[in-house]
Design a protein around this motif. Structure first.
Motif, PDB file in Angstrom:
ATOM      1  N   TRP A   1       7.021  -7.267   1.735  1.00 10.09           N
ATOM      2  CA  TRP A   1       6.390  -8.504   2.052  1.00 10.09           C
ATOM      3  C   TRP A   1       5.721  -8.465   3.370  1.00 10.09           C
ATOM      4  O   TRP A   1       6.169  -7.979   4.427  1.00 10.09           O
ATOM      5  CB  TRP A   1       7.528  -9.378   2.014  1.00 10.09           C
ATOM      6  N   GLY A   2       4.187  -8.623   3.198  1.00  8.71           N
ATOM      7  CA  GLY A   2       3.323  -8.878   4.712  1.00  8.71           C
ATOM      8  C   GLY A   2       2.881  -7.513   4.622  1.00  8.71           C
ATOM      9  O   GLY A   2       1.996  -7.349   5.592  1.00  8.71           O
ATOM     10  N   THR A   3       2.953  -6.534   3.853  1.00 13.54           N
ATOM     11  CA  THR A   3       2.058  -5.253   3.956  1.00 13.54           C
ATOM     12  C   THR A   3       1.391  -5.158   2.605  1.00 13.54           C
ATOM     13  O   THR A   3       1.446  -5.761   1.643  1.00 13.54           O
ATOM     14  CB  THR A   3       3.039  -4.041   4.119  1.00 13.54           C
ATOM     15  N   GLN A   4       0.287  -4.297   2.648  1.00 12.96           N
ATOM     16  CA  GLN A   4      -0.521  -3.927   1.594  1.00 12.96           C
ATOM     17  C   GLN A   4      -0.247  -2.638   0.951  1.00 12.96           C
ATOM     18  O   GLN A   4      -0.669  -2.197  -0.047  1.00 12.96           O
ATOM     19  CB  GLN A   4      -2.000  -3.965   2.177  1.00 12.96           C
ATOM     20  N   GLU A   5       0.683  -1.864   1.465  1.00 17.19           N
ATOM     21  CA  GLU A   5       0.998  -0.550   1.082  1.00 17.19           C
ATOM     22  C   GLU A   5       2.199  -0.613  -0.051  1.00 17.19           C
ATOM     23  O   GLU A   5       2.826  -0.911   0.164  1.00 17.19           O
ATOM     24  CB  GLU A   5       1.331   0.221   2.315  1.00 17.19           C
ATOM     25  N   GLU A   6       1.597  -0.141  -0.878  1.00 15.00           N
ATOM     26  CA  GLU A   6       2.618  -0.054  -2.182  1.00 15.00           C
ATOM     27  C   GLU A   6       3.220   1.380  -2.437  1.00 15.00           C
ATOM     28  O   GLU A   6       2.586   2.148  -2.163  1.00 15.00           O
ATOM     29  CB  GLU A   6       1.381  -0.300  -3.442  1.00 15.00           C
ATOM     30  N   TYR A   7       4.386   1.149  -2.987  1.00 11.62           N
ATOM     31  CA  TYR A   7       5.195   2.421  -3.111  1.00 11.62           C
ATOM     32  C   TYR A   7       4.909   3.068  -4.500  1.00 11.62           C
ATOM     33  O   TYR A   7       4.295   2.554  -5.329  1.00 11.62           O
ATOM     34  CB  TYR A   7       6.570   2.032  -3.589  1.00 11.62           C
ATOM     35  N   SER A   8       4.547   4.334  -4.331  1.00 14.63           N
ATOM     36  CA  SER A   8       3.935   5.264  -5.640  1.00 14.63           C
ATOM     37  C   SER A   8       5.266   6.100  -6.223  1.00 14.63           C
ATOM     38  O   SER A   8       6.350   5.728  -5.898  1.00 14.63           O
ATOM     39  CB  SER A   8       3.323   6.536  -4.882  1.00 14.63           C
ATOM     40  N   PRO A   9       4.865   6.230  -7.468  1.00 15.48           N
ATOM     41  CA  PRO A   9       5.952   6.457  -8.645  1.00 15.48           C
ATOM     42  C   PRO A   9       6.784   7.717  -7.916  1.00 15.48           C
ATOM     43  O   PRO A   9       5.826   8.581  -7.440  1.00 15.48           O
ATOM     44  CB  PRO A   9       5.231   6.775  -9.721  1.00 15.48           C
ATOM     45  N   GLY A  10       7.947   8.019  -8.199  1.00 13.18           N
ATOM     46  CA  GLY A  10       8.734   9.172  -7.699  1.00 13.18           C
ATOM     47  C   GLY A  10       9.241   9.020  -6.262  1.00 13.18           C
ATOM     48  O   GLY A  10       9.176   7.820  -5.518  1.00 13.18           O
ATOM     49  N   VAL A  11       9.271  10.083  -5.660  1.00 17.10           N
ATOM     50  CA  VAL A  11      10.049   9.898  -4.245  1.00 17.10           C
ATOM     51  C   VAL A  11       8.806   9.670  -3.287  1.00 17.10           C
ATOM     52  O   VAL A  11       7.529  10.116  -3.308  1.00 17.10           O
ATOM     53  CB  VAL A  11      10.409  11.437  -3.813  1.00 17.10           C
ATOM     54  N   GLN A  12       8.851   8.976  -2.157  1.00 17.36           N
ATOM     55  CA  GLN A  12       7.948   8.672  -1.348  1.00 17.36           C
ATOM     56  C   GLN A  12       7.844   9.549  -0.183  1.00 17.36           C
ATOM     57  O   GLN A  12       8.719  10.372   0.206  1.00 17.36           O
ATOM     58  CB  GLN A  12       8.323   7.288  -0.457  1.00 17.36           C
ATOM     59  N   VAL A  13       6.333   9.827   0.028  1.00 19.94           N
ATOM     60  CA  VAL A  13       6.063  11.089   0.806  1.00 19.94           C
ATOM     61  C   VAL A  13       6.831  10.803   2.354  1.00 19.94           C
ATOM     62  O   VAL A  13       7.332  11.424   3.012  1.00 19.94           O
ATOM     63  CB  VAL A  13       4.757  11.230   0.891  1.00 19.94           C
ATOM     64  N   ASP A  14       6.910   9.491   2.907  1.00 19.68           N
ATOM     65  CA  ASP A  14       7.249   9.180   4.048  1.00 19.68           C
ATOM     66  C   ASP A  14       8.487   8.718   4.334  1.00 19.68           C
ATOM     67  O   ASP A  14       9.006   8.441   5.310  1.00 19.68           O
ATOM     68  CB  ASP A  14       6.088   8.150   4.779  1.00 19.68           C
ATOM     69  N   ASP A  15       9.355   8.569   3.091  1.00 19.30           N
ATOM     70  CA  ASP A  15      10.783   8.022   3.202  1.00 19.30           C
ATOM     71  C   ASP A  15      11.236   8.942   2.021  1.00 19.30           C
ATOM     72  O   ASP A  15      11.095   8.322   1.062  1.00 19.30           O
ATOM     73  CB  ASP A  15      10.856   6.873   3.407  1.00 19.30           C
ATOM     74  N   GLU A  16      11.941   9.940   2.257  1.00 22.78           N
ATOM     75  CA  GLU A  16      12.541  10.379   0.954  1.00 22.78           C
ATOM     76  C   GLU A  16      13.839   9.791   0.443  1.00 22.78           C
ATOM     77  O   GLU A  16      14.174  10.071  -0.750  1.00 22.78           O
ATOM     78  CB  GLU A  16      12.951  11.983   1.310  1.00 22.78           C
ATOM     79  N   ARG A  17      14.248   8.857   1.133  1.00 22.06           N
ATOM     80  CA  ARG A  17      15.266   7.985   0.581  1.00 22.06           C
ATOM     81  C   ARG A  17      14.873   6.963  -0.357  1.00 22.06           C
ATOM     82  O   ARG A  17      15.687   6.547  -1.224  1.00 22.06           O
ATOM     83  CB  ARG A  17      15.766   7.142   1.864  1.00 22.06           C
ATOM     84  N   ILE A  18      13.659   6.657  -0.609  1.00 27.17           N
ATOM     85  CA  ILE A  18      13.031   5.588  -1.682  1.00 27.17           C
ATOM     86  C   ILE A  18      12.630   6.210  -2.582  1.00 27.17           C
ATOM     87  O   ILE A  18      11.788   7.279  -2.453  1.00 27.17           O
ATOM     88  CB  ILE A  18      12.159   4.686  -0.508  1.00 27.17           C
ATOM     89  N   VAL A  19      12.899   5.761  -3.753  1.00 23.36           N
ATOM     90  CA  VAL A  19      12.198   6.489  -4.952  1.00 23.36           C
ATOM     91  C   VAL A  19      12.103   5.322  -5.989  1.00 23.36           C
ATOM     92  O   VAL A  19      12.802   4.384  -6.075  1.00 23.36           O
ATOM     93  CB  VAL A  19      13.345   7.518  -5.737  1.00 23.36           C
ATOM     94  N   LEU A  20      10.825   5.229  -6.651  1.00 19.34           N
ATOM     95  CA  LEU A  20      10.306   4.383  -7.643  1.00 19.34           C
ATOM     96  C   LEU A  20      10.423   4.971  -9.042  1.00 19.34           C
ATOM     97  O   LEU A  20       9.772   5.855  -9.323  1.00 19.34           O
ATOM     98  CB  LEU A  20       9.000   4.000  -7.338  1.00 19.34           C
ATOM     99  N   GLU A  21      11.225   4.340  -9.923  1.00 23.22           N
ATOM    100  CA  GLU A  21      11.202   4.532 -11.363  1.00 23.22           C
ATOM    101  C   GLU A  21      10.553   3.677 -12.100  1.00 23.22           C
ATOM    102  O   GLU A  21      10.675   2.470 -11.907  1.00 23.22           O
ATOM    103  CB  GLU A  21      12.631   4.919 -11.555  1.00 23.22           C
ATOM    104  N   ARG A  22       9.751   4.282 -13.181  1.00 27.96           N
ATOM    105  CA  ARG A  22       9.015   3.350 -13.977  1.00 27.96           C
ATOM    106  C   ARG A  22       9.255   3.763 -15.633  1.00 27.96           C
ATOM    107  O   ARG A  22       9.355   4.980 -15.812  1.00 27.96           O
ATOM    108  CB  ARG A  22       7.641   3.409 -13.750  1.00 27.96           C
ATOM    109  N   TYR A  23       9.355   2.558 -16.487  1.00 28.48           N
ATOM    110  CA  TYR A  23       9.473   2.873 -17.602  1.00 28.48           C
ATOM    111  C   TYR A  23       8.416   1.921 -18.624  1.00 28.48           C
ATOM    112  O   TYR A  23       8.410   0.667 -18.045  1.00 28.48           O
ATOM    113  CB  TYR A  23      10.990   2.507 -18.192  1.00 28.48           C
ATOM    114  N   PHE A  24       8.029   2.665 -19.719  1.00 23.80           N
ATOM    115  CA  PHE A  24       7.030   1.698 -20.383  1.00 23.80           C
ATOM    116  C   PHE A  24       7.270   1.802 -21.965  1.00 23.80           C
ATOM    117  O   PHE A  24       7.962   2.697 -22.543  1.00 23.80           O
ATOM    118  CB  PHE A  24       5.732   2.392 -20.393  1.00 23.80           C
ATOM    119  N   ASP A  25       7.373   0.648 -22.758  1.00 29.82           N
ATOM    120  CA  ASP A  25       7.429   0.491 -24.011  1.00 29.82           C
ATOM    121  C   ASP A  25       6.011  -0.102 -24.597  1.00 29.82           C
ATOM    122  O   ASP A  25       6.020  -1.377 -24.657  1.00 29.82           O
ATOM    123  CB  ASP A  25       8.588  -0.321 -24.271  1.00 29.82           C
ATOM    124  N   GLU A  26       4.969   0.627 -25.109  1.00 30.62           N
ATOM    125  CA  GLU A  26       3.958   0.156 -25.245  1.00 30.62           C
ATOM    126  C   GLU A  26       3.971  -0.734 -26.762  1.00 30.62           C
ATOM    127  O   GLU A  26       3.436  -1.761 -26.942  1.00 30.62           O
ATOM    128  CB  GLU A  26       2.873   1.224 -25.724  1.00 30.62           C
TER     129      GLU A  26
END
Length: 887
Positions: A360-385
């Motif tokens: 909140w308060g920032t414009q930088e979004e987390y990218s899918p997978g392991v974050q380059v600047d912080d390896e502790r943070i991982v974004l997982e995504r799933y789709f059901d079209e």
């Protein structure tokens, strides 16, 4: 002589005439033959079909009263009856006219009405009277199919219709714009119209169809306006359209044609015109279809129809409805420090939205997978079209306190973006790190002190106070009061004795641990003696001191410095003047008398009070003199080693401002300003002759110089004047900006002696190189010729020479020499200078200027306080802290 002639009498004449007329009337009646007369008198009446006709039968008899049974018989020898009363008018009837005449009325002639008609009557019951008339009908020229406006279609064959009916048959001819038309490749005259092959827009015009009947002499013309129509063509309609559910939508189906085609939209699934449906509006002229609020079931195929009098054309398009994302699940999560925390966001939409997160308060979004600047943070995504659903999980391993906060889930597809905010709570044990650098708590004169303890921790910590190793709540000491148990707790201490000036321990506890923090309560005292007060600047009426305060403790700062001063000949300090300053302000004593010795003493003040007076010293003011040098209130900009320059934001004027200098015992009556344009030549300032301006200003500290030249340097000198004389001049260099119409004169560049020598040496070397090149080409001699010969030597000779190294071979590739040339020179063994980057230095705008320090009116012999807040000096007259303190 005979007898005279006698004139007959008038009565006799009248009697004779009457007798003669009666005789004539009787004679005429005796000669009149009874008969019937038909008017008009032609025996054959030729009339066109459809016209009305009246024939009048009139008796010609001696005695009209003896005529009886006057009647008309038609061509079938049937008696024609009078018009019946109150009934519809028959096509043929008789009507009695004044004068014993009988009229035959025919309202509209037909072909069948042609033939012989008889008028009969009886006279005096003894004689039958009869006469006849023949009615001949013909068909007049009648336009049966000849519209006055006709519209052929571009590129097609078209017959301009002109069907005419007449009996006898008429002859037809055509004219266009008044000129006769002949049958040919373009036009063919037909019986029912004019055929035009391959109609073009140039065929538009006024056509005349002319019909003539030679037997009757009838001639009739029909004017026909021909306008060429063009079939509609759909010129713009994308094959697919995309609309967003819940939002307005508009699409254009653009068509051309003549006349302008009318456009409609048909939904293929229902074969209904959408203009009649709710939420749809269609502009038939422009083809714009709008939907107020798109629904998911609006998906499907639509047909655009463009129609005019020339034809109909259609084209299909598919409408895809994009369902905007909707986040339907996002829960706040809580986890412990050093543990893994995961927050999940679920959304639906078509196409299935992509999910990401951001703090909140920032414009930088987390990218899918392991974050380059912080390896502790991982974004997982799933789709059901198929279901139009998706989910995203943000996992944080080894969570830290900094990970606590609001996180925004973003669901995004082609339709729109959806947002929802959740919170990650990171629990941790109590922490007093924010209180480590806080100063001790001070109090004095048995005043109550507040020791505030704030423990950071999630969940909130419970706080206990300890003193001398024991819980304070178990001491039941009325001088120690605890307010609050966490996360903030205040200990109110009433130091009635010195034992309470000691350390107190604050202990915080929650489910994740315990933390302690010691707080010190100290007794505060007034400041010690001022360490030093040294006069820094003397004028006839002011003295500026540099004051070095006493040592202080953290948490008990110096709030002000005070001075008492009096004339040295006055032994009574109770009549001394007082002045106070806030720390770090200019320590200036004003309103002094010239050539007078004063005694000064100084003290410092803190929250407790004013310290003891000290640093007693005497100081004499100098005699009256010219004012001090005024200080211009401008911030010059310095480039390299050049003299600093003040840049004016204007090209034709500049406002000079300055501070009021010390008047040294005599009031300042005016200021003198001198400004001269000029330039620097060989590092020396040169003023333009006869171009200087000198002005005197009074009662102001600013002056606007006008009528300046753009992009020009000016040297400005400012002097203050009083009854004794002028001050030393303050000088600045000012440059105006480039004006719109300023013609810049290039300054004459002066080359240094080193540059001249370098140019000369380079010229000599270039001349030698040209001579050597000419020798190589003409007589094959010189350095270049030797290098050419070397290139033709045997491989063994070349190898031997390569071992020794070549000094010039790579420096001068010789295009005029035969042999192999060096393609790429080796790196230079000498450090070469970097390339010169051309460009002007950026313009620096002047900094904000501050108001000058003004001497308050009547400041002499007044108690005052001076405070400095880091930007401005505030002076207040009147009583001060520690006024007339006793030694």
């Amino acid at each position: 002589m005979g007898e005279p002639l006698r004139t007959p009498s008038l009565p006799l004449v009248w009697a004779t005439l009457l007798l003669c007329s009666c005789s004539l009337i009787e004679l005429s009646h005796a000669d009149l033959v009874p008969s019937l007369e038909i008017l008009p008198m032609q025996e054959v009446q030729r009339k066109p079909v459809g016209k009305s006709l009246i024939l009048t039968c009139r008796p010609t008899v001696p005695e009209p009263a003896l005529v009886a049974d006057l009647q008309w018989k038609d061509n079938m020898n049937n008696t024609i009856l009078p018009k019946p009363t109150g009934r519809n008018q028959p096509p043929m009837y008789t009507e009695t006219l004044p004068g014993e005449s009988l009229a035959l009325m025919i309202s509209s002639l037909t072909v069948e009405m042609g033939g012989k008609y008889y008028c009969t009557a009886s006279y005096a019951n003894t004689e039958i009277l009869e006469t006849s008339v023949t009615i001949t009908t013909y068909v007049a020229i009648t336009w049966t199919n000849a519209p006055e406006n006709q519209y052929p279609t571009l590129g097609q064959d078209y017959v301009v219709m002109c069907e005419v009916k007449a009996d006898p048959n008429p002859t037809i001819d055509w004219l266009r714009n008044g000129d006769p038309i002949r049958t040919g490749d373009k036009y063919v005259v037909q019986t029912h119209g004019l055929l035009i092959h391959d109609v073009q827009e140039t065929d538009e015009g006024i056509y005349t169809c002319r019909a003539a009947v030679i037997d009757t002499g009838e001639l009739l013309e029909r004017t026909i306006r021909v306008e060429v129509f063009i079939q509609p063509v759909i010129v713009h309609l994308p094959p697919t359209l995309e609309a967003i559910e819940g939002k307005p939508f508009a699409a254009n189906c653009t068509a051309t044609g003549k006349p302008v085609p009318e456009i409609s939209w048909i939904r293929d699934a229902t074969q209904l015109n959408v203009a009649t449906a709710d939420r749809f509006q269609v502009n038939p002229q422009t083809g714009l279809v709008t939907i107020n609020s798109v629904r998911e079931d609006d998906y499907g195929t639509y047909t655009c129809l463009a129609k005019n009098k020339a034809g109909v054309v259609d084209q299909k398009t598919k409408l895809n409805v994009l369902v905007r994302p909707a986040i339907y699940e996002l829960y706040n999560v809580t986890g412990g420090r050093t543990k893994e925390i995961a927050i999940t966001c679920r959304a639906k939409g078509r196409p299935a939205p992509a999910i990401t997160f951001r703090r909140w308060g920032t414009q930088e979004e987390y990218s899918p997978g392991v974050q380059v600047d912080d390896e502790r943070i991982v974004l997982e995504r799933y789709f059901d079209e198929d279901r139009g659903e998706s989910s995203g999980t943000l996992r944080i391993a080894n969570a830290e306190r900094t990970d606590d906060g609001l996180y925004q889930c973003i669901a995004r597809n082609k339709g729109a973006d959806a947002y929802k905010t959740g919170h990650i709570t990171v629990e941790f044990g109590p922490d007093f790190s924010q209180m480590k650098d806080l100063p001790p708590v001070f109090t004095w004169d048995q005043r109550k002190a507040n020791l505030s303890c704030l423990a950071m921790g999630i969940p909130n910590a419970t706080i206990e106070w300890h003193w001398n190793g024991r819980k304070i709540k178990e001491l039941y000491d009325t001088n120690l009061k605890i307010v609050g148990t966490g996360p903030r707790s205040d200990l109110i201490v009433h130091p009635v004795t010195r034992q309470y000036y000691s350390a107190y321990k604050c202990i915080a506890t929650n489910i994740h641990g315990t933390a302690e923090h010691d707080m010190q309560l100290k007794e505060a005292r007034v400041p010690e003696f001022v360490s030093a007060a040294v006069p820094r600047q003397l004028t006839a009426t002011t003295i500026t001191f540099d004051i070095r305060g006493p040592p202080t403790e953290l948490g008990l700062p110096i709030l002000a410095f005070s001075v008492q001063y009096k004339e040295a000949l006055n032994p009574d300090w109770s009549t001394a003047y007082n002045r106070s300053w806030s720390p770090d302000s200019p320590y200036i004593v004003e309103g002094l008398r010239p050539q007078t010795e004063y005694s000064f003493r100084f003290a410092a003040r803190n929250q407790v009070g004013l310290g003891n007076w000290g640093v007693n010293q005497k100081q004499s003011t100098p005699r009256r003199s010219a004012p001090e040098e005024p200080k211009p209130l401008h911030n010059p900009v310095q480039h390299d080693k050049e003299e600093p320059v003040v840049v004016s934001p204007y090209s034709d004027h500049f406002e000079l401002r300055w501070g009021v200098p010390a008047d040294n015992g005599e009031p300042i009556d005016r200021y003198q300003i001198k400004y001269c344009p000029g330039m620097k030549i060989s590092g020396a300032w040169t003023e333009l002759e006869n171009s200087c301006n000198t002005v005197n200003v009074v009662e102001t500290t600013s002056y606007e110089m006008t009528d300046l030249n753009g992009n020009t340097y000016y040297r400005i000198e400012l002097k203050a004047h009083n009854a004794i004389g002028y001050s030393s001049p303050a000088s600045i260099i000012m440059k105006t900006t480039r004006g719109i119409d300023v013609i810049q004169v290039a300054e004459r560049q002066v080359l240094s002696s080193a540059a001249i020598v370098g140019i000369a040496v380079g010229g000599v070397l270039l001349l030698l190189l040209i001579v050597d090149l000419l020798c190589c080409i003409t007589v094959h001699m010189g350095v270049m010729a030797a290098m050419c010969r070397k290139a033709k030597r045997s491989p063994s000779e070349i190898d031997d020479e390569a071992k020794l190294g070549s000094l010039y071979g790579w420096r001068f590739p010789l295009p005029y020499c035969s042999g192999q040339l060096v393609k790429e020179p080796p790196p230079s063994p000498l450090p070469l200078p970097p390339p010169v980057k051309l460009g002007g230095s950026p313009m620096t705008s002047p900094l904000d200027e501050k108001e000058p320090l003004r001497t308050p009116t009547g400041s002499i012999k007044q108690n005052s306080t001076i405070e400095f807040d880091g930007r401005f000096v505030h002076s207040r007259s009147g009583e001060i802290i520690g006024k007339n303190s006793a030694v």
